[in-house]
Design a protein around this motif. Structure first.
Motif, mmCIF file in Angstrom:
data_model
loop_
_atom_site.group_PDB
_atom_site.id
_atom_site.type_symbol
_atom_site.label_atom_id
_atom_site.label_comp_id
_atom_site.label_asym_id
_atom_site.label_seq_id
_atom_site.Cartn_x
_atom_site.Cartn_y
_atom_site.Cartn_z
ATOM 1 N N TYR A 49 -5.959 1.676 10.132
ATOM 2 C CA TYR A 49 -4.984 2.332 10.998
ATOM 3 C C TYR A 49 -4.485 3.629 10.372
ATOM 4 C CZ TYR A 49 -1.735 -0.111 7.841
ATOM 5 O OH TYR A 49 -1.076 -0.595 6.739
ATOM 6 N N ASP A 80 -5.072 -5.791 8.017
ATOM 7 C CA ASP A 80 -4.801 -5.416 6.639
ATOM 8 C C ASP A 80 -5.402 -6.503 5.752
ATOM 9 O OD1 ASP A 80 -3.768 -4.853 4.153
ATOM 10 O OD2 ASP A 80 -1.676 -5.061 4.718
ATOM 11 N N TYR A 119 -7.309 -1.116 5.205
ATOM 12 C CA TYR A 119 -6.960 -1.103 6.625
ATOM 13 C C TYR A 119 -7.678 0.072 7.260
ATOM 14 C CZ TYR A 119 -3.582 2.112 4.490
ATOM 15 O OH TYR A 119 -2.990 3.104 3.736
ATOM 16 N N ARG A 173 5.655 6.127 5.267
ATOM 17 C CA ARG A 173 6.170 6.082 6.633
ATOM 18 C C ARG A 173 7.417 5.215 6.624
ATOM 19 N NH1 ARG A 173 1.276 5.067 10.793
ATOM 20 N NH2 ARG A 173 2.701 6.156 12.152
ATOM 21 N N ASP A 178 -2.086 5.842 8.607
ATOM 22 C CA ASP A 178 -0.955 5.587 7.707
ATOM 23 C C ASP A 178 -0.088 6.818 7.494
ATOM 24 O OD1 ASP A 178 -2.602 7.143 6.181
ATOM 25 O OD2 ASP A 178 -2.887 5.683 4.577
ATOM 26 N N TRP A 181 0.812 -1.213 0.000
ATOM 27 C CA TRP A 181 0.000 0.000 0.000
ATOM 28 C C TRP A 181 0.850 1.269 0.000
ATOM 29 C CZ3 TRP A 181 -3.777 -2.195 -1.845
ATOM 30 C CH2 TRP A 181 -4.392 -3.308 -1.302
ATOM 31 N N ALA A 225 2.778 2.918 2.033
ATOM 32 C CA ALA A 225 2.650 3.894 3.116
ATOM 33 C C ALA A 225 3.879 4.809 3.135
ATOM 34 C CB ALA A 225 2.511 3.179 4.456
ATOM 35 N N HIS A 245 6.387 -6.057 6.712
ATOM 36 C CA HIS A 245 5.007 -6.284 6.308
ATOM 37 C C HIS A 245 4.763 -7.767 6.031
ATOM 38 C CE1 HIS A 245 5.216 -1.901 5.405
ATOM 39 N NE2 HIS A 245 3.945 -1.937 5.770
#
Length: 878
Positions: free
Chosen positions: A789, A748, A787, A681, A791, A677, A679, A686
């Motif tokens: 959460y 996820d 998801y 960050r 991100d 995905w 992210a 994963h």
């Protein structure tokens, strides 16, 4: 009614909806002489699209008919409404900089706090200013007031008013002779007492402070952080503010007289119309014009180029010469100013239908007396050829409004015989239109060609050719034969496919979409043909998908392999082989590339485009190019395995690519990465990425056995090590599920592949629990979110169609046929009217989201239809 606006946009919309905005639209009527010249209109369009805007003006003589001391000088209703509406828009500010005292200005204007008020010719920003004057200044002003009273107060129509920093002489009711005498005597008194003398319309100001409207405008700019300003005034003192304007700023002079302003308008009523027009232009830029649902757009394609059509046959998106080149038409991201190619009946009527001709990417749009048939015909690489055939019994209106390079490139147009030539672009752009008489208009920045076409005598053919001057068709009578060749080629390909019996027509359409996303000259595959169609209306999750992700491309051509078409897979693997030749090693492959195989340029923002439904920024390029995504090797290995299994042989070149993918996994599987995905960050371990690393080695081992190839010694042991680690570290007991990453309880949808890939048996309780957790936490009605959460990105997004298809597949894997059929049918209901799917769906607002059409969505749907077909067939046998 569901609304596509997110909360921040909705708040602004509610504020504006509290205003009588319908009133605004009545102030600017077509063909009315209201002082708004084409040049002013063009400058207003430019100004309306700046990131931060300040709209400032004088009061008397600008917002109202004349200066004075009574409440008769309220601002015009239309001007007040427009100013309030502008102040309510995001990143837009309104201000009045007046010669009146601030207290008088606030009392008389009755404008809300959103409109900034500055009094005393730019000196008085707050009510406390007057209380800070020295006793000597107060004494001086009292003496000046007395002198003026004795000298001119007896004159008919003259009155004296004290201000915080001066004394004003009002002369509005006085005769010209009286005004002349009063000006002479007042100026003498100003000189005698050492004061500044200002003539502000019908008001004479004697003030201890130098007029500072220019400084006040600059101070407001800095305080509000705006990037451009409009200033309008009617008086001599306003020239100081007009003198500060620069760049995209816009100056207006209201009334007669000499001025340095760029434009002059006749009166306050005309200024009210300017404000109303500026509001409409800026609102449209900020929030988008009435946006057509993404799923209602149809795509045409020819293997090198793509274009999108609205339900009323407007070409609203097309780039040239490459998928990631600058746009020629970008209406979907910016409305009419961003470029479009429109056809409509002159006699207004609703669209009766839009459809694809069976088994083709040729689109037909039909009104009562006009039909438009659109297709992109095959052309050499670097050439785009759009054909539009008009037929029927009525009259059609054609509007050809190209806006090259995201509407940022200057150009002009010329008519040569029956050809419209776009002049000044790097590539030739020519609209060939035999028998059509175009008229060209120009708004000082962009040209537009329009025509009305009588169709009673037979079809009319428009052929837009980009990048080609050598092979322009001069006789378009041969168009039916050219179209027949396009149709026949497409139908022959479709006939060769092995289609499931479930939703066959939608599977066929999905297959055509996937094939259309293959860039035939190179073999690369687009994730989608568009950029920046939002994952949340009004949000910032707007990405450029006009590139080839290794993962997406492999999954796309593998879906076509499963239907019996293998040429696309061969082309993709050749393209990948070419990239590997120039890479330092397979482990250093980027997640995505341009279709040419080149790395992407730096991600950039097109500030001039407001985005679909006001969703900005519009991005060009994709920063994910620099990420580490270790899952990409798995889909490639799976493609090579499945292609070899289907054919019964594995060429040396494909085996070499398999070895390269395995080598990459051996080298880097243990590292954290950014995940599927992408992210933005720091990297994590994963679970999906680790599963795909295992898939790479597992499929390599299977292919070796199937085709008698020698597996490398470390493949089997490394695969087992990865599997053991994933099963151990990926499980989270608090979530009772496999989760997005090691040491994380966050769910996820991609972790469903822990069972779908074969890494974990589908009847293992841990997989059953994972399916239940995804269903419980991520499914909302007909869709499944990636998801929930944080991100690290602002805004919200919809559920992803490919995640929905993974849950359908998981339902089938664990024997939940009824649940699979229910969710599959709900997904089917989300297809657009011509059978296309974008990337996402927001069940809360019932809005389709994301780039369109999306390869992920269609390949996932194909797989679900195939699995359901096999599942039901096996159930019937039993």
């Amino acid at each position: 009614m569901p609304t596509p606006l997110n909360q921040s946009v909705a708040d602004s919309a509610l504020l504006m909806n509290s205003l009588p905005l319908g009133l605004l639209r009545t102030f600017v009527r077509p063909h009315e002489d209201h002082g708004i010249t084409p040049e002013l209109m063009a400058d207003l369009r430019i100004l309306s699209r700046v990131p931060g805007l300040l709209v400032a003006c004088n009061y008397g003589g600008t917002l109202c008919a004349a200066e004075g001391v009574s409440t008769e000088t309220l601002p015009l209703d239309s001007a007040a409404v427009a100013l309030r509406a502008l102040a309510a828009l995001p990143n837009t500010h309104a201000a009045i900089i007046s010669g009146r005292s601030l207290r008088d200005l606030a009392a008389v204007s009755r404008l809300p706090a959103e409109v900034h008020l500055v009094g005393s010719h730019g000196v008085e920003f707050d009510m406390g200013y007057a209380y800070n004057l020295s006793l000597a200044t107060e004494t001086l002003l009292q003496q000046v007031a007395t002198a003026l009273t004795e000298a001119v107060a007896y004159e008919k129509g003259v009155s004296i008013v004290r201000k915080p920093v001066g004394v004003a002489v009002h002369t509005r009711p006085a005769t010209p002779e009286v005004v002349e005498r009063v000006i002479f005597k007042s100026r003498q008194i100003a000189v005698e007492y050492g004061l500044y003398f200002i003539i502000d319309g019908t008001v004479l100001d004697l003030t201890v402070e130098e007029p500072a409207k220019g400084q006040a405008l600059d101070a407001l700019r800095q305080r509000l952080g705006v990037s451009a300003a409009l200033f309008a005034g009617d008086a001599e003192s306003d020239e100081k503010a007009l003198a500060t304007l620069r760049g995209p700023d816009l100056g207006l002079h209201v009334g007669s007289g000499m001025t340095t302003a760029g434009h002059t308008i006749p009166d306050p009523e005309a200024f009210a119309r300017v404000l109303a027009l500026l509001f409409e232009l800026r609102r449209s830029w900020l929030f988008g014009e009435d946006a057509v649902g993404l799923e209602r757009h149809s795509m045409i394609a020819n293997g090198t180029s793509t274009a999108l059509l609205t339900p009323d046959a407007k070409v609203c998106w097309m780039s040239h010469p490459l998928p990631d080149s600058g746009s020629l038409f970008a209406h979907i991201l910016g409305g009419d100013p961003a470029g479009h190619f429109s056809i409509e009946p002159v006699k207004p009527s609703p669209v009766l239908a839009q459809r694809y001709l069976d088994n083709t990417m040729v689109v037909e749009t039909r009104w009562a007396d006009v039909t438009v048939t659109d297709y992109l015909e095959p052309a050499p690489e670097g050439i785009t050829s759009l054909v539009r055939v008009l037929s029927g019994t009525g009259t059609a209106r054609v509007t050809f409004a190209p806006r090259p390079d995201y509407a940022t490139a200057p150009f002009n147009m010329e008519i040569r015989d029956h050809e419209v030539h776009v002049v000044g672009t790097s590539d030739p752009i020519i609209l060939v239109a035999p028998g059509v008489d175009f008229t060209i208009t120009n708004d000082s920045r962009h040209a537009t060609a329009t025509a009305e076409v009588q169709l009673q005598s037979g079809p009319v053919v428009l052929n837009l050719r980009c990048g080609d001057t050598e092979s322009l068709p001069t006789d378009l009578d041969g168009e039916p034969g050219r179209r027949a060749a396009v149709v026949q080629s497409s139908r022959e390909w479709v006939t060769s496919l092995q289609l499931p019996t479930i939703k066959t027509s939608l599977v066929r359409r999905s297959a055509l979409v996937l094939k259309s996303l293959v860039h035939e000259p190179t073999g690369a595959v687009l994730a989608a043909p568009t950029t920046s169609l939002p994952e949340g209306i009004g949000g910032t999750r707007n990405w450029d998908y006009r590139y080839c992700w290794l993962r997406d491309g492999a999954m796309t051509v593998n879906a076509l392999v499963s239907l019996g078409s293998t040429a696309e897979a061969d082309g993709f693997l050749r393209w990948l082989g070419g990239i590997l030749e120039n890479a330092p090693g397979p482990e250093w492959l980027h997640p995505l590339y341009s279709v040419t195989g080149a790395p992407l340029s730096t991600e950039a923002i097109v500030e001039s485009l407001p985005g679909y439904a006001g969703s900005r920024p519009v991005r060009i390029g994709n920063a994910a190019d620099h990420q580490v995504q270790l899952d990409v090797f798995g889909p490639i290995a799976e493609l090579i395995h499945d292609l070899g299994e289907r054919r019964g042989y594995l060429p040396d070149g494909h085996w070499y690519l398999m070895e390269q993918m395995a080598h990459a996994v051996i080298a880097r599987w243990h590292e954290p990465d950014h995940g599927i995905w992408e992210a933005r960050r720091p990297p994590r371990h994963h679970v999906y990425s680790k599963v795909m690393c295992w898939v790479t080695l597992d499929r390599a081992l299977r292919a070796a056995v199937l085709h008698g190839r020698a597996a490398h010694a470390d493949w089997s042991s490394t695969a087992e090590t990865i599997r053991a680690e994933v099963l151990r570290e990926g499980w989270d007991s608090s979530a009772a599920s496999y989760t997005v990453a090691y040491d994380s309880p966050d769910l996820d949808a991609a972790v469903l592949h822990i069972g779908l890939s074969g890494l974990l048996e589908v009847n293992d309780q841990r997989f059953l629990d994972t399916v239940a957790a995804v269903e419980r936490e991520l499914r909302v009605g007909p869709t499944v979110f990636r998801y929930r959460y944080d991100d690290g990105l602002p805004g919200l997004e919809g559920g992803f169609h490919i995640c929905t298809t993974w849950l359908i597949e998981a339902y089938l894997a664990v024997g939940r046929l009824d649940d699979a059929l229910e969710l599959f049918n709900q997904l089917v209901a989300l297809f657009g009217p011509t059978g296309l799917l974008p990337e996402e769906y927001d069940p809360g607002t019932e809005t389709h989201l994301g780039n369109h059409p999306q390869a992920y969505s269609h390949l996932g749907f194909i797989r679900c239809a195939q699995l359901l077909d096999r599942y039901l067939a096996s159930a019937d046998v039993e």
